[in-house]
Design a protein around this motif. Structure first.
Motif, PDB file in Angstrom:
ATOM      1  N   PHE A 354       0.832  -1.211   0.000  1.00 13.53           N
ATOM      2  CA  PHE A 354       0.000   0.000   0.000  1.00 13.53           C
ATOM      3  C   PHE A 354       0.868   1.262   0.000  1.00 13.53           C
ATOM      4  N   LEU A 355       1.965   1.190   0.724  1.00 17.08           N
ATOM      5  CA  LEU A 355       2.894   2.327   0.737  1.00 17.08           C
ATOM      6  C   LEU A 355       3.407   2.601  -0.676  1.00 17.08           C
ATOM      7  N   SER A 356       3.785   1.527  -1.357  1.00 21.09           N
ATOM      8  CA  SER A 356       4.289   1.672  -2.721  1.00 21.09           C
ATOM      9  C   SER A 356       3.195   2.178  -3.652  1.00 21.09           C
ATOM     10  N   ALA A 357       1.957   1.746  -3.389  1.00 15.38           N
ATOM     11  CA  ALA A 357       0.850   2.209  -4.234  1.00 15.38           C
ATOM     12  C   ALA A 357       0.732   3.734  -4.152  1.00 15.38           C
ATOM     13  N   VAL A 358       0.924   4.281  -2.958  1.00 17.16           N
ATOM     14  CA  VAL A 358       0.847   5.736  -2.821  1.00 17.16           C
ATOM     15  C   VAL A 358       1.998   6.410  -3.565  1.00 17.16           C
ATOM     16  N   LEU A 359       3.178   5.788  -3.525  1.00 18.32           N
ATOM     17  CA  LEU A 359       4.319   6.332  -4.274  1.00 18.32           C
ATOM     18  C   LEU A 359       3.976   6.423  -5.758  1.00 18.32           C
ATOM     19  N   TRP A 360       3.465   5.337  -6.251  1.00 17.09           N
ATOM     20  CA  TRP A 360       3.116   5.251  -7.667  1.00 17.09           C
ATOM     21  C   TRP A 360       2.069   6.314  -8.012  1.00 17.09           C
ATOM     22  N   ALA A 361       1.022   6.361  -7.173  1.00 15.21           N
ATOM     23  CA  ALA A 361      -0.058   7.323  -7.422  1.00 15.21           C
ATOM     24  C   ALA A 361       0.482   8.751  -7.421  1.00 15.21           C
ATOM     25  N   ALA A 362       1.314   9.057  -6.433  1.00 14.96           N
ATOM     26  CA  ALA A 362       1.814  10.436  -6.311  1.00 14.96           C
ATOM     27  C   ALA A 362       2.730  10.793  -7.467  1.00 14.96           C
ATOM     28  N   ASP A 363       3.448   9.795  -7.986  1.00  9.22           N
ATOM     29  CA  ASP A 363       4.333  10.098  -9.103  1.00  9.22           C
ATOM     30  C   ASP A 363       3.543  10.250 -10.396  1.00  9.22           C
ATOM     31  N   GLU A 364       2.691   9.272 -10.669  1.00 12.16           N
ATOM     32  CA  GLU A 364       1.952   9.341 -11.931  1.00 12.16           C
ATOM     33  C   GLU A 364       0.972  10.517 -11.955  1.00 12.16           C
ATOM     34  N   TYR A 365       0.451  10.870 -10.785  1.00 11.42           N
ATOM     35  CA  TYR A 365      -0.546  11.944 -10.745  1.00 11.42           C
ATOM     36  C   TYR A 365      -0.097  13.143  -9.912  1.00 11.42           C
ATOM     37  N   ILE A 469      -6.597  12.531  -3.848  1.00  9.04           N
ATOM     38  CA  ILE A 469      -5.799  11.466  -3.206  1.00  9.04           C
ATOM     39  C   ILE A 469      -6.549  10.139  -3.297  1.00  9.04           C
ATOM     40  N   ASN A 470      -7.820  10.173  -2.928  1.00  8.77           N
ATOM     41  CA  ASN A 470      -8.602   8.931  -2.940  1.00  8.77           C
ATOM     42  C   ASN A 470      -8.670   8.339  -4.347  1.00  8.77           C
ATOM     43  N   THR A 471      -8.886   9.188  -5.329  1.00  9.81           N
ATOM     44  CA  THR A 471      -9.061   8.686  -6.698  1.00  9.81           C
ATOM     45  C   THR A 471      -7.768   8.110  -7.262  1.00  9.81           C
ATOM     46  N   ILE A 472      -6.663   8.826  -7.063  1.00 17.84           N
ATOM     47  CA  ILE A 472      -5.417   8.325  -7.669  1.00 17.84           C
ATOM     48  C   ILE A 472      -4.958   7.041  -6.971  1.00 17.84           C
ATOM     49  N   VAL A 473      -5.193   6.951  -5.679  1.00 21.60           N
ATOM     50  CA  VAL A 473      -4.817   5.716  -4.990  1.00 21.60           C
ATOM     51  C   VAL A 473      -5.764   4.584  -5.417  1.00 21.60           C
ATOM     52  N   ALA A 474      -7.038   4.907  -5.597  1.00 26.34           N
ATOM     53  CA  ALA A 474      -7.990   3.896  -6.085  1.00 26.34           C
ATOM     54  C   ALA A 474      -7.523   3.347  -7.428  1.00 26.34           C
ATOM     55  N   GLU A 475      -7.069   4.233  -8.296  1.00 25.49           N
ATOM     56  CA  GLU A 475      -6.633   3.806  -9.628  1.00 25.49           C
ATOM     57  C   GLU A 475      -5.448   2.835  -9.536  1.00 25.49           C
ATOM     58  N   ILE A 476      -4.468   3.204  -8.730  1.00 23.50           N
ATOM     59  CA  ILE A 476      -3.292   2.335  -8.625  1.00 23.50           C
ATOM     60  C   ILE A 476      -3.686   0.998  -7.984  1.00 23.50           C
ATOM     61  N   LEU A 477      -4.524   1.061  -6.955  1.00 26.95           N
ATOM     62  CA  LEU A 477      -4.951  -0.188  -6.313  1.00 26.95           C
ATOM     63  C   LEU A 477      -5.727  -1.061  -7.294  1.00 26.95           C
ATOM     64  N   SER A 478      -6.466  -0.433  -8.192  1.00 22.36           N
ATOM     65  CA  SER A 478      -7.222  -1.244  -9.155  1.00 22.36           C
ATOM     66  C   SER A 478      -6.254  -1.966 -10.102  1.00 22.36           C
ATOM     67  N   ARG A 479      -5.162  -1.286 -10.482  1.00 23.72           N
ATOM     68  CA  ARG A 479      -4.181  -1.960 -11.349  1.00 23.72           C
ATOM     69  C   ARG A 479      -3.510  -3.103 -10.592  1.00 23.72           C
ATOM     70  N   ILE A 480      -3.215  -2.835  -9.311  1.00 22.98           N
ATOM     71  CA  ILE A 480      -2.572  -3.876  -8.509  1.00 22.98           C
ATOM     72  C   ILE A 480      -3.524  -5.071  -8.332  1.00 22.98           C
ATOM     73  N   ALA A 481      -4.793  -4.758  -8.054  1.00 27.55           N
ATOM     74  CA  ALA A 481      -5.775  -5.834  -7.861  1.00 27.55           C
ATOM     75  C   ALA A 481      -5.918  -6.655  -9.138  1.00 27.55           C
ATOM     76  N   ASP A 482      -5.916  -5.980 -10.285  1.00 27.22           N
ATOM     77  CA  ASP A 482      -6.008  -6.703 -11.558  1.00 27.22           C
ATOM     78  C   ASP A 482      -4.909  -7.758 -11.655  1.00 27.22           C
ATOM     79  N   ARG A 483      -3.716  -7.376 -11.264  1.00 24.66           N
ATOM     80  CA  ARG A 483      -2.596  -8.316 -11.346  1.00 24.66           C
ATOM     81  C   ARG A 483      -2.709  -9.416 -10.300  1.00 24.66           C
ATOM     82  N   LEU A 484      -3.018  -9.001  -9.066  1.00 18.34           N
ATOM     83  CA  LEU A 484      -3.056  -9.997  -7.984  1.00 18.34           C
ATOM     84  C   LEU A 484      -4.154 -11.030  -8.183  1.00 18.34           C
TER      85      LEU A 484
END
Ligand code: ADP
Ligand code: MG
Length: 698
Positions: A354-365, A469-484
């Protein structure tokens, strides 16, 4: 009998709120259960219970002295709006009874033509509709029952700041739950974004406030030479709170507590006359409502003490501005904070993911994060006097950075790194919550078990920033969930994902001094977006990447995005035009005449034969008259610019001219006038100075 203060407080706290305890007491069991499912788990509201709830709410509100109710909403002006209706309903025999129907609770209709809609509402359809938001409790204030609502157009388009926030909360919960389910947390039904916003503000004397047209019209000073002392001695920060301010603060606490706002911490801030209030964190929706209540109460209660509360981001140039630190974390419906590093191996990996997901979200967005906090006022604050810069980066601290880097390089079983003994990621020790907070310069700092987003302006609603914040983290989590969800070995997949995120998005991590010039250079090298003005920042809202994001999570439709962009643009232009016009008036009607008066008297003195040979005096007069002439000239230039921009309308072109031409013209007029302030005796200066405003107290 002297009552114990705590005893008082526990009785006072939430006494004006239709909270859980009141609902449980006053609602039939079944109704209560159904309502709670919507509040706690986000299930759709069963409207059949509205009638019963409305009646209970009204009966309770009457015991609290309410005669009226209002649908309370948050239009895109950034402040709240309310229209009061009384409960009275006339009877045949000429008397009244108090009534409040389910329909009135659930839906309201109001003429909303004067609220900004950014072109969403056609002029023939001026109605706006408010819909009850049962996830934020109703409360009674000054004889009115306040019902938190969302505000939308006839077609259901959001006309407020709350609707997108609620949608983003939903999106985030959905995606976070998906990820948690793969990671063996099948019992989790929902995830809430939790927020604690720290609110900074200034208090100044009301007598002085009303003597300054700039404060009255714009909420900030447009002129003012620096006092001989600023905040360099750090003697205000956490300093003793004076009796006046202290009595303001305790009044404020009391009023907020009654309304269920958990005001917790109060202290003096860095700048003279600056203070801060922090509540205990709660769900982001309630935090947003509570922050609005807090800002409103601060203003109202300050007046009771002959003070004025300034919420502007930069009321005084050269002195710290005011921000709002948005502390954000994710909590499951089982009460676990996902950003708590935890003590069990499973938690650790989940935490790091989850920490990494926020990193990704903050960088991409990063562009969206910057856009979410932009305003004319915040432009003045960011990057100046101990405010975070306009470049988004994340502070993780050395230990966490090093743990992530070890995963990235595949050396996670290395036993010593980050100066701490480690036996692999799986037994990551419980990280201490970083109460001392080693890096206060970071725009987005991880502080032990939450992220602290420090870029928000003090007067802003926290809705926009949290929606993003909520939306960009939701987006990254959705990509992660797709993979998992596709993976047969989630654990190694998680590590793989973290590794990938680190490789791609490490550039967003910066643990150094964000205020330094070197960081700007470094950020440029890293290719991080540098959006120094609101005009550039809000353009990011409508890039195709971001429009797609908002649409995918049903947070904002393309039309809604466009309307928000337009409103922000318009707001920026209007704000600065008002400032420019105020400057012109103050310079022409107050500053120049005051200086002329003094110059005239000076000339008379020097013409006096006894002082005729006083050469220094003549030089002084010459310089003064030249400076006055310069002031007049610069006033004229600014006035011309205002006229020139008027016909351009609220366009991006106009906004750009404002940034590139008008703001520099305002700065140069100010520079000249601030110089004049120091040239003439203070008794001639037409309004209170910075010294008066920041240091003189009754
Ligand atoms: P500091 O000034 O050191 O950052 P404060 O005590 O002034 O700390 O404010 C911290 C804020 O963070 C408070 O509003 C607090 O309730 C909030 N907070 C604490 N833990 C969390 C969390 N897990 N999620 C969100 N907010 C939190
Ligand atoms: Mg604080």
């Amino acid at each position: 009998m002297v009552r114990e203060p705590e005893h008082n407080l526990t009785q006072v706290y939430g006494s004006k709120v239709f909270n859980d305890a009141v609902m449980r007491e006053r609602l039939p069991k079944e109704t209560y259960k159904l309502l709670k499912q919507t509040i706690d788990l986000g299930r759709p509201l069963d409207t059949s219970i509205a009638e019963v709830v409305a009646n209970a709410m009204k009966d309770w509100a009457i015991t609290q002295g309410a005669t009226h109710y209002t649908h309370w909403f948050q239009p895109m002006t950034g402040v709240t709006a309310e229209k009061h209706n009384s409960f009275i309903s006339p009877t045949q025999d000429g008397r009244v009874i108090m009534e409040f129907s389910g329909k009135e609770l659930v839906k309201g209709e109001s003429d909303a033509s004067s609220f900004p809609s950014g072109g969403l509402r056609a002029t023939f359809e001026a109605r706006g509709y408010t819909a009850w938001d049962c996830t934020s409790p109703a409360f009674v204030k000054e004889g009115t029952l306040y019902i938190p609502t969302a505000f939308c157009s006839y077609n259901g388009e959001a006309l407020d700041k709350k609707t997108p926030l609620l949608r983003s909360i939903q999106a985030l919960s959905k995606q976070a739950v998906r990820v948690l389910h793969v990671l063996d947390n099948e019992d989790v039904e929902s995830v809430s974004a939790m927020v604690g916003p720290e609110q900074e503000y200034f208090l100044i004397e009301r007598d002085m406030y009303i003597k300054r047209k700039d404060l009255l019209m714009t909420g900030r000073t447009l002129f003012g030479a620096m006092p001989t002392k600023g905040q360099e001695l750090d003697d205000h920060y956490y300093g003793n709170i004076t009796d006046r301010v202290s009595s303001f603060m305790s009044d404020l606490d009391n009023e907020l507590w009654k309304l269920g706002v958990s005001a917790k911490t109060k202290h003096n801030e860095s700048a003279p006359a600056q203070h801060e209030l922090a509540p205990i964190y709660t769900t982001s929706n309630i935090a947003c409502d509570h922050n609005q209540i807090t800002m409103e109460m601060m203003k109202r209660i300050a007046l009771r003490h002959d003070l004025v509360c300034l919420l502007h981001e930069k009321p005084f140039t050269g002195v710290n501005g005011s921000g709002k630190h948005n502390n954000w974390s994710l909590s499951t419906d089982k009460g676990n904070n996902i950003f708590d590093p935890g003590q069990t191996p499973e938690d650790n990996l989940q935490f790091l993911l989850f920490l990494s997901a926020v990193l990704w979200a903050a960088d991409e967005y990063a562009d969206l994060l910057r856009a979410s906090i932009s305003s004319a006022g915040n432009d003045l604050r960011l990057g100046a006097n101990e405010a975070p810069p306009d470049v988004v980066s994340i502070f993780l601290g050395e230990q966490l950075t090093s743990i992530l880097e070890h995963i990235e390089t595949g050396k996670e079983d290395d036993k010593t790194f980050g100066g701490v003994m480690m036996i692999g990621v799986k037994t990551l020790p419980h990280l201490p919550v970083d109460t001392t907070d080693r890096n206060r310069t970071s725009p987005l700092a991880f502080t032990g078990n939450k992220f602290e987003f420090r870029m928000l302006g003090s007067s802003d609603s926290i809705a926009d920033a949290n929606t993003i914040i909520n939306t960009i983290v939701a987006e990254i989590l959705s990509r992660i969930a797709d993979r998992l969800e596709m993976s047969t070995d989630p654990e190694s997949e998680v590590k793989d994902i973290i590794r990938g995120i680190l490789k791609e998005h490490k550039r967003i991590i910066f643990n150094g001094n964000n205020y330094s010039e070197e960081w700007r250079e470094e950020a440029k090298r890293r290719g991080l977006p540098m959006l120094s003005s609101t005009v550039d920042a809000i353009e990011q809202l409508r890039t195709s990447k971001n429009i797609t994001l908002f649409a995918k999570h049903a947070v904002l439709s393309p039309l809604e995005v466009e309307s928000r962009y337009e409103i922000q643009l318009e707001n920026y232009i209007k704000t600065i035009l008002i400032e420019a016009r105020t400057m012109v008036q103050m310079a022409r009607q107050e500053i120049v005449p005051a200086c002329m008066k003094y110059a005239g008297e000076l000339a008379e003195v020097y013409n006096n034969t006894a002082l005729a040979g006083f050469a220094v005096g003549h030089d002084k007069l010459k310089k003064l008259t030249a400076d006055i002439a310069l002031g007049e000239q610069r006033t004229y230039i600014l006035e011309e610019l205002v006229e020139k921009l008027k016909p351009m309308g609220y366009t991006a072109e106009c906004a750009r001219s404002i940034t590139n031409e008008m703001i520099p013209a305002m700065d140069s007029l100010r520079e000249c006038c601030d110089g004049l302030e120091l040239e003439i005796p203070s008794s001639y200066w037409p309004f209170p100075t910075y010294t008066d405003l920041l240091f003189r107290r009754k």
